[in-house]
Structures are given as structure tokens and as C-alpha cells.
Enzyme design. Structure first.
Site, short mmCIF file in Angstrom:
data_model
loop_
_atom_site.label_atom_id
_atom_site.label_comp_id
_atom_site.label_asym_id
_atom_site.label_seq_id
_atom_site.Cartn_x
_atom_site.Cartn_y
_atom_site.Cartn_z
N GLY A 51 0.85 -1.13 -0.20
CA GLY A 51 0.06 0.13 -0.04
C GLY A 51 0.90 1.22 -0.51
N PHE A 117 -5.30 5.55 3.55
CA PHE A 117 -5.14 4.95 4.69
C PHE A 117 -6.16 4.81 5.78
CE2 PHE A 117 -2.27 1.41 4.57
CZ PHE A 117 -1.71 1.29 3.18
N GLN A 231 -2.14 -7.16 15.30
CA GLN A 231 -2.69 -6.47 14.87
C GLN A 231 -3.34 -7.43 13.55
OE1 GLN A 231 -1.95 -4.09 10.92
NE2 GLN A 231 -2.76 -2.54 12.53
N HIS A 233 -5.09 -7.84 10.49
CA HIS A 233 -6.04 -6.58 8.61
C HIS A 233 -6.89 -7.35 8.68
CE1 HIS A 233 -5.56 -5.13 4.90
NE2 HIS A 233 -4.24 -4.55 5.45
N LEU A 243 -3.38 -10.75 1.29
CA LEU A 243 -3.43 -9.51 1.36
C LEU A 243 -3.81 -8.93 0.38
CD1 LEU A 243 -3.38 -6.93 4.41
CD2 LEU A 243 -1.31 -6.25 3.44
N GLU A 246 -4.71 -2.17 1.92
CA GLU A 246 -5.58 -0.85 2.60
C GLU A 246 -5.64 0.28 1.11
OE1 GLU A 246 -6.01 -0.59 6.75
OE2 GLU A 246 -4.60 1.75 6.25
N ARG A 288 -8.16 -0.75 11.27
CA ARG A 288 -7.52 -1.89 11.37
C ARG A 288 -8.33 -2.59 12.54
NH1 ARG A 288 -1.68 -3.37 8.70
NH2 ARG A 288 -2.37 -1.28 6.64
N HIS A 356 -1.45 -9.93 10.91
CA HIS A 356 -0.97 -9.48 9.71
C HIS A 356 0.56 -8.54 10.06
CE1 HIS A 356 -0.36 -6.69 6.51
NE2 HIS A 356 -0.94 -5.45 7.23
N ARG A 391 -1.32 0.07 15.15
CA ARG A 391 -0.35 0.16 14.12
C ARG A 391 -1.26 0.98 13.42
NH1 ARG A 391 2.30 -0.68 8.91
NH2 ARG A 391 0.99 -3.04 8.99
N GLY A 393 -1.86 1.53 9.37
CA GLY A 393 -1.16 1.47 8.15
C GLY A 393 -0.55 2.05 7.36
C1 LIG Z 1 1.30 -8.32 3.50
C2 LIG Z 1 2.39 -7.21 4.08
C3 LIG Z 1 1.94 -6.06 3.23
C4 LIG Z 1 2.77 -4.92 4.11
N1 LIG Z 1 2.28 -3.21 3.36
C5 LIG Z 1 2.64 -2.46 3.89
C6 LIG Z 1 1.72 -1.53 3.55
O1 LIG Z 1 1.64 -1.06 2.62
N2 LIG Z 1 2.96 -0.17 4.37
C7 LIG Z 1 3.33 -0.15 5.86
O2 LIG Z 1 3.55 0.21 6.08
N3 LIG Z 1 3.77 -1.74 6.29
C8 LIG Z 1 3.36 -2.77 5.65
N4 LIG Z 1 3.29 -3.62 6.25
C9 LIG Z 1 4.98 -3.87 6.96
C10 LIG Z 1 5.92 -3.67 6.76
O3 LIG Z 1 5.64 -3.90 5.45
C11 LIG Z 1 6.61 -4.73 7.83
O4 LIG Z 1 6.67 -4.73 9.03
C12 LIG Z 1 8.29 -4.15 7.48
O5 LIG Z 1 8.66 -4.38 6.21
C13 LIG Z 1 9.01 -5.24 8.52
O6 LIG Z 1 10.56 -4.87 7.83
P1 LIG Z 1 11.85 -5.28 8.98
O7 LIG Z 1 12.86 -4.40 7.62
O8 LIG Z 1 11.08 -5.57 9.80
O9 LIG Z 1 11.47 -7.11 8.99
P2 LIG Z 1 11.72 -7.82 7.27
O10 LIG Z 1 11.15 -6.99 5.42
O11 LIG Z 1 10.33 -8.63 7.35
O12 LIG Z 1 12.47 -8.76 6.63
C14 LIG Z 1 13.63 -9.17 8.01
C15 LIG Z 1 15.35 -9.39 7.87
O13 LIG Z 1 15.61 -10.67 8.45
C16 LIG Z 1 15.84 -11.40 8.26
N5 LIG Z 1 16.60 -12.60 9.64
C17 LIG Z 1 15.34 -12.76 10.22
N6 LIG Z 1 15.72 -13.84 10.78
C18 LIG Z 1 16.86 -13.87 11.22
C19 LIG Z 1 17.87 -14.63 11.45
N7 LIG Z 1 17.49 -15.31 12.34
N8 LIG Z 1 19.26 -14.64 10.79
C20 LIG Z 1 19.37 -13.74 10.10
N9 LIG Z 1 18.44 -13.29 9.65
C21 LIG Z 1 17.06 -13.03 10.17
C22 LIG Z 1 15.16 -12.37 7.04
O14 LIG Z 1 16.46 -12.74 6.03
C23 LIG Z 1 15.40 -10.57 6.46
O15 LIG Z 1 16.06 -9.68 5.72
C24 LIG Z 1 3.46 -5.13 5.53
C25 LIG Z 1 3.32 -6.09 5.17
C26 LIG Z 1 3.21 -7.52 4.65
C27 LIG Z 1 3.47 -8.68 5.42
#
Ligand SMILES: Cc1cc2nc3c(=O)[nH]c(=O)nc-3n(C[C@H](O)[C@H](O)[C@H](O)COP(=O)(O)OP(=O)(O)OC[C@H]3O[C@@H](n4cnc5c(N)ncnc54)[C@H](O)[C@@H]3O)c2cc1C
Length: 587
Positions: A51, A117, A231, A233, A243, A246, A288, A356, A391, A393
Site C-alpha cells: 500500500g 489509508f 494486528q 488486517h 493481503l 488497505e 484496522r 498481519h 499500528r 497502516g
Molecule cells: C503483505 C504485507 C504487506 C504490508 N504492507 C505494508 C504497507 O503497505 N505499508 C506499511 O507501512 N507496512 C506494510 N506492511 C508491514 C511492513 O511491510 C513490515 O512491518 C516491514 O516491512 C518489516 O520490515 P523489517 O525490515 O523490520 O523486516 P523484514 O523485511 O521482515 O526483514 C527481516 C530480515 O531479517 C532476516 N532474518 C530474520 N531472522 C533471521 C535470522 N535468524 N538470521 C538471519 N537473518 C534473519 C530476514 O532474512 C530478513 O532479511 C506489510 C506487511 C505485509 C506482511
């Protein structure tokens, strides 16, 4: 065992991890940065975001309005100093991303486009069609390639933190293609490992979202904060949990029950509004938690549509027309066609609420620092906390950028600071050898008749039963006891695959261990919070109780014992708790 020495180790190469790495590399080119990920970075869950990302940019918006929406949306459980910082930095980070090449969608006049949103009472969500996460992650990944000081370790699975002398001093990880253990020695570690939606059976979360980093910090003595806030969704595809963003409702999509009735008008979400252009503040653009709870109520009234995957309601986008759907929502049209066999141009799409996002996570302060010196955390694994009890969106993608950078800056200040933290290499070596022995013990374990999939299945179902959209004392007690017994039972799992190369059975066993620890923290925090707030709704305590519970829950790991829960005050700077009003009245 191979030893890698660096100044900062980052666990996770999704949006938060890459942003932290870039912040470190551009500020201090001499720094040695190790970036670990259990998958290739572009496979991180950030890529799945559809989104958009919130940040004030248009003239009719203001920092105060974004602040008010976020704090009210979070049911006043957000730390307001963190929210103020976040909102102030958000437009800068999103603009920075533009300069690095992110193709934000545009208005006709060429300015950056924003879409409505849920819970945002004004349009402020920047988007790149409905593939925002892909473009955001790609932009960060490409930018990270510019810096030679970022050394990537893809498909490297972190198993333990190294903690000595009361400080973090690195981590241990398995190189998945060889099965060999590597010890990473560094005076600072940033955890950016994402969420843990996989503790539930029906989730939008990718299979890798198993709470590993949360468990690493938790076991090392860092509390997990606000874990009961999970959360749902409102619009997931019933068969898969995939998903539908939104953005569908942001662009004017509406929800209907089995009779075609827009039922949200019965749940304090404003009067029915004309189809077509979205009307902010009302109906489908509520937050949400409220929309998912309204689904549950409709289900109880018998107004949902039974399907073989469970009860559903309809998402109706037909009035938008094919041209607009193709321009703004091409990906979700494809998803609905591929996974539900429905074309949203001509038909309504069956949908249901789906787990979600975790509002809770590793406890950090406003600098992304945990209480364990040298350990920082950012992104979905962390709780800083800007999301409170629910949270909004599109705040999350922006959070990755703002606090990913902040974590990088804080880690840099720590390693370059006066205390000059060093690594006790002998002690690090001993801990890495112990970690290796623990992994070997998993291979050598006698078969106790348990399986990974069996325990995982039982965990997911008890979480849904007791800690789903609505909760109450007895089911929560049962869930807490069940998860505790599953934690004990996992010692009965014997690995059948003894090979070292890409042993996914081994990583699945480790992930299960993380999920069980995280699930227990969720269930027990929920049991102890005897009020309803945001996504945590108790049928037996229906009101918000600010007197007792305007506080963060803190779950402390106690080994085989259940965690200890205590509370931390919420930071309030300028908004006293009030009523969350989504009735459409002017605010
Ligand atoms: C389908 C979907 C749609 C979404 N849409 C939106 C949106 O439109 N707008 C918004 O604001 N948010 C959205 N969200 C929420 C948001 O995308 C996520 O909260 C966010 O991208 C998480 O990013 P991150 O960098 O914290 O973790 P992630 O992107 O999940 O990355 C985690 C990293 O940790 C690494 N890792 C995990 N465990 C280990 C381990 N044991 N050893 C080594 N590496 C490890 C993985 O390899 C990965 O590289 C969405 C979520 C989903 C699921």
C-alpha cells in the site's frame, strides 16, 4: 570455526537492516559492517508491502495531524516523544528514498501522489502503485551496493547473541549452504529481523517471519514490550491469507456483508457515504482493529458468508472501474484472480481478517537502543514505540527508514564513543563453541515422538483460539498453559535430516523454538492486561482502563519458567488519552 570481525553486525537485511547499513556506511566509510540475512535480501518481507508509506507532504496536512492520528490510532499507548521524532523525520526519509531512485507514483501535476489509508484522517500515504515495498526495498538494496564496507552474508542464519561483561559482543550463525557455524565478533549488534506473524495459523506474513531476533534479544535478557498487541488486517484472501492492501479501501473500495449491506455504519464508523471517491474519517477508512472487530460481530450475527476456508465478507471495488483498478491496484487484481479466481472489475472479492503485524517487540528507547549495552533494534522486531496498541497502516514502512537510520547512528556513536567497547575474543570463542555444541545436540537427540509440524500446528491453533481478535480469561489461560507445555515438548523432536547442506529441518526447528518463546510472551501479556485497548479486546474487560493499564507490558525471559511480566510508563508529551472517534464527526 570461521571468525568474522567487524565493528557492527546487523541481523536482517529487510528495509530496516538495509537502511541501518547505509546510515553506517555513509557516515563512517572506515567502518566494517557485517549484514546477515537468512534469505537473499530482496526476499525479506518488506518486499511484500503493497500500500504505501506515510509522511506529511501536502499543504493541507501537518505534523500535528499525523501525530494525532498515530497516537489516537494507537489508543494512547504510543510513546509520544518517539512519535514526534518519527513524524518529523518521515518526509525527509521518504524524500531521501526518492533521491536514491524510488519511483513514487505521481499526481497529474508531477508532484508526489498520496492516497488515503485507514485511520489516517487525511491523505498522506506515498505509494508506488501497489508494489511499494518492492520498490522501497529495491531502492535500499541497490543503494547499499555502492558501499564496499557493507559485507553481506546472505543465507546465514543467526542462532545466538554473544554476551559478555554485560555487553553484546557479536553473534553466532549458521552458513546455510555449508552448515558450518560462523562467529561474528563485533562490539555492536543491530537486530532488524522483522515480525512473528507465523505464530498464528492464518497470516499475511511470509514463512520466514518467525520472531528469531525477538527471541535472541529476549533470551539475552532484553524485555519484549507490548507483545499482546497483534494486528489483524481486515482484508486477507480466505484461502491463503494473502493481503489485499488497505489501498483498496483507500481508493474507494467498500465492505459488504452477505446481504450486500455496508455493515460498518452499524459500528460507529460513520454514516454510509457515496460510492466512488473515498470519504475520509468514515466507514472503510477506519483503523484496522475496529474493522476486524466489526467482522467478528457480523459473524456472530450470522451476516457473513460461509466458505470452505472460514467465514468471509465481501470487498467491493466494482464501482472504481477497470481503468482505475489497473492504474492503482494492478497487483491486487492479479492476486484476487490467481488465488481466488475472482476479477474485482466485475465481481466482489471474498475476504476475511488475517494476522498481519506485531505492534510489540524488542524494548528500545527513542535511540533504538535496548537496555543491553551494544544491542540496538529497529523495524518490526522492535518496539520503540510509535504503534501503541494498534499500528496505522503505512506507518511501518516509514518506521523502517526513520528508526533503521537512527539505529545505525546510535550504533556508530556507541562503537566510536568514549567507552571504546572491545570484544573479549577468547570468551566470544567459548560462547560460539557452546552454540555449536547446542546445534550438534539437536542432531544427536533421541526421538521423543514429537514433530516440528505437529508442535507448530498446535501452537498456531491455540494462539488463534485464545489470543485472536477477541480474548477472555479462560481461553487465554488455556493458551498460556498449552504454549508452555509445547515449549517443554519440543525437546522430543529429533532431526531426521542429518545433512549439513541447506538443512531446512534444522532451521525450522530453530524457528519453532523462537516462535514458542514469542508466543508465550504474547499470551501471558494478554492474560495479564485486564482491559480492552486497540487490538487487544477482552470480552471480560470491555473498557479501556487508563488508571491501571496506560502502561507498556514488559515480558522478561526466565528460561524454562513462564516469563515475568511487569510494566513501564508510557511517555506522554502533548496528547492526554481521549476517545477514539471515527464517526465522521469533525475533529
Ligand atoms: C503483505 C504485507 C504487506 C504490508 N504492507 C505494508 C504497507 O503497505 N505499508 C506499511 O507501512 N507496512 C506494510 N506492511 C508491514 C511492513 O511491510 C513490515 O512491518 C516491514 O516491512 C518489516 O520490515 P523489517 O525490515 O523490520 O523486516 P523484514 O523485511 O521482515 O526483514 C527481516 C530480515 O531479517 C532476516 N532474518 C530474520 N531472522 C533471521 C535470522 N535468524 N538470521 C538471519 N537473518 C534473519 C530476514 O532474512 C530478513 O532479511 C506489510 C506487511 C505485509 C506482511
Amino acid at each position: 570455526m570461521e571468525t568474522i570481525q567487524s565493528d557492527v553486525v546487523i541481523i536482517g537485511a529487510g528495509g530496516a537492516g538495509l537502511r541501518a547499513a547505509i546510515a553506517l556506511a555513509e557516515t563512517d566509510p572506515g567502518l566494517r559492517i557485517a549484514l546477515l540475512s537468512k534469505v537473499y535480501p530482496m526476499r525479506s518481507h518488506t518486499c511484500a508491502a503493497e500500500g504505501g508509506a506515510a509522511g506529511v507532504i501536502k499543504g493541507d496536512d501537518s505534523m500535528d495531524l499525523h501525530f494525532g492520528d498515530t497516537v489516537g490510532g494507537g489508543d494512547w499507548l504510543c510513546d509520544q516523544d518517539a512519535v514526534e521524532y518519527f513524524i518529523d523525520q518521515a518526509p525527509k526519509e521518504l524524500t531521501q528514498l526518492e533521491h536514491w531512485g524510488c519511483p513514487w507514483s505521481r499526481e497529474k501535476d508531477g508532484s508526489v501522489g498520496v492516497r488515503p489509508f485507514g485511520g489516517m484522517k487525511i491523505k498522506r500515504t506515498w505509494f508506488a502503485a501497489d508494489k511499494t515495498g518492492f520498490h522501497l526495498l529495491h531502492t535500499l538494496f541497490q543503494t547499499s551496493l555502492k558501499y564496499e564496507s557493507i559485507r553481506r552474508f546472505d543465507e546465514v542464519f543467526t542462532t545466538d547473541l554473544i554476551v559478555a561483561d554485560g555487553r553484546v559482543q557479536g553473534c553466532c550463525a549458521i552458513e546455510m549452504r555449508s552448515g558450518e557455524m560462523i562467529q561474528f565478533q563485533a562490539p555492536a549488534v543491530i537486530i532488524c529481523s522483522g515480525g512473528a506473524g507465523r505464530i498464528f495459523p492464518f497470516t499475511t506474513n511470509g514463512a520466514i517471519k518467525t520472531g528469531d531476533g525477538m527471541a535472541l534479544a529476549y533470551r539475552a535478557g532484553v524485555p519484549l514490550k507490548d507483545m499482546e498487541f497483534v494486528q489483524y488486517h481486515p482484508t486477507g484472501l480466505p484461502s491463503t491469507g494473502i493481503l489485499l492492501t488497505e489501498g483498496c479501501r483507500g481508493e474507494g473500495g467498500v465492505l459488504r456483508n452477505k446481504d450486500g449491506y455496508r455493515y460498518l455504519q452499524d459500528y460507529g464508523m460513520g454514516p454510509e457515504t457515496p460510492l466512488g471517491e473515498p470519504v475520509l474519517k468514515t466507514m472503510e477508512l477506519g483503523p484496522r482493529d475496529r474493522l476486524s472487530q466489526a467482522f467478528w460481530q457480523e459473524q456472530k450475527k450470522g451476516n457473513t458468508i460461509p466458505t470452505k476456508w472460514g467465514d468471509c465478507v465481501y470487498l467491493d471495488l466494482r464501482h472504481l472501474g477497470e481503468a482505475k483498478i489497473n492504474e492503482r491496484l494492478p497487483f491486487v487484481r492479479d492476486l484476487a484472480k490467481s488465488y481466488s479466481g475472482v476479477d474485482m472489475v466485475t465481481d466482489m472479492v471474498p475476504i476475511r481478517p488475517v494476522v498481519h503485524y506485531m505492534m510489540g517487540g524488542i524494548h528500545t528507547d527513542i535511540n533504538a537502543a535496548t537496555p543491553l549495552p551494544g544491542l540496538f533494534a529497529a523495524g518490526e522486531c522492535a518496539c520503540v514505540s510509535i504503534n501503541g496498541a494498534n499500528r496505522l497502516g503505512s506507518n511501518s514502512l516509514t518506521e523502517l527508514l526513520v528508526f533503521g537510520r537512527r539505529a545505525g547512528e546510535s550504533a556508530l556513536a556507541y562503537v566510536r564513543g568514549d567507552s571504546k567497547p572491545t570484544v573479549d575474543t577468547a570468551e566470544a570463542g567459548r560462547q560460539a563453541a557452546a552454540a555449536q555444541a547446542r546445534i550438534q545436540a539437536l542432531f544427536d537427540r533421541a526421538d521423543g515422538g514429537e514433530t516440528i509440524s505437529g508442535i507448530r500446528d498446535e501452537m498456531q491453533h491455540t494462539m488463534e483460539e485464545g489470543a485472536g481478535i477477541y480474548r477472555e480469561e479462560e481461553p487465554l489461560k488455556e493458551t498460556t498453559a498449552k504454549v508452555a507445555s509445547l515449549r517443554a515438548r519440543q525437546t522430543g523432536i529429533a532431526l531426521k535430516d542429518k545433512s549439513k547442506v541447506f538443512n531446512t529441518e534444522l532451521t525450522a526447528a530453530l524457528e519453532l523454538g523462537s516462535m514458542l518463546d514469542v508466543a508465550e510472551a504474547v499470551a501471558l501479556s494478554a492474560l495479564n492486561r485486564k482491559e480492552s485497548r486497540g487490538s487487544h479486546q477482552r470480552l471480560d474487560y470491555v473498557d479501556r482502563d487508563d488508571k491501571t493499564y496506560l502502561k507498556h507490558s514488559m515480558a522478561h525471559y526466565q528460561g524454562e519458567e513462564a516469563p515475568r511480566i511487569d510494566y513501564l510508563d508510557v511517555v506522554i508529551t502533548k496528547s492526554q488519552p481521549g476517545v477514539r472517534d471515527y464517526s465522521g464527526a469533525k475533529s
